[in-house]
Design a protein around this motif. Sequence first.
Motif, PDB file in Angstrom:
ATOM      1  N   ARG A   2       0.827  -1.212   0.000  1.00 44.00           N
ATOM      2  CA  ARG A   2       0.000   0.000   0.000  1.00 44.00           C
ATOM      3  C   ARG A   2       0.862   1.264   0.000  1.00 44.00           C
ATOM      4  N   ASP A  55      -2.616  -5.850  -4.852  1.00 46.59           N
ATOM      5  CA  ASP A  55      -2.914  -5.813  -3.425  1.00 46.59           C
ATOM      6  C   ASP A  55      -4.339  -6.278  -3.158  1.00 46.59           C
ATOM      7  N   GLN A  60      -2.556  -8.893   2.073  1.00 49.72           N
ATOM      8  CA  GLN A  60      -1.293  -8.582   2.732  1.00 49.72           C
ATOM      9  C   GLN A  60      -0.244  -9.623   2.374  1.00 49.72           C
ATOM     10  N   ASP A  64       4.494  -6.752   3.708  1.00 45.89           N
ATOM     11  CA  ASP A  64       3.672  -5.872   4.531  1.00 45.89           C
ATOM     12  C   ASP A  64       3.734  -6.231   6.012  1.00 45.89           C
ATOM     13  N   ASP A  65       4.216  -7.415   6.318  1.00 49.90           N
ATOM     14  CA  ASP A  65       4.310  -7.888   7.696  1.00 49.90           C
ATOM     15  C   ASP A  65       5.646  -7.467   8.289  1.00 49.90           C
TER      16      ASP A  65
END
Length: 133
Positions: A2, A55, A60, A64-65
Motif C-alpha cells: 500500500r 494488493d 497482505q 507488509d508484515d
Amino acid sequence: MRTNVKLFTILGVFLIVVATVYGFWVRWTEWAGIPALYAVAGLSLMTAVFLWLTDRKFGQGPDDDEHGEIAQYAGTYGSFAPWSWWPLGLGVACAGLVLGLALGWWIFLVGVGLGIYFLVGWVFEYSKGDHAH
C-alpha cells in the motif's frame, strides 16, 4: 504494498502537474520534454494501478508484515517463457523508433512495422509451436 501504491500515485500526480506547468512555461512549443513528462507520469500511474490491483487480489503479503520471514516468499510467481526472442526483437524495434525520430521518418516506419510484428509474436507466443496451451 500500500505504501508503494501511495508513492507511485503521488509521483504520477506530481509529474502531471510538473508537465502542465512546464508546458505553459514554454508556451507548448517544446515537443520533447512535455510528452516525456506526461509519459513518465502515465507509467507511474500504471504502476500504481497494477500494485493496487495486486494488493486487492492477494491481500497482505510478506513484505507488509513487520515480522515477515524471507521463507514466506517461496512459491510460484508466474508463468514465464523458458526462452523467448520476442522481447529482444521488440527492444530493437523500439530502438529503431527512437532512432527514426532523430534521423528520418523512413527508419521510424520500419521500427513501427517491426514493433507490430514482434509485439504480435510475443502476445501469441503460447498459441502455437512447442509451448502451445
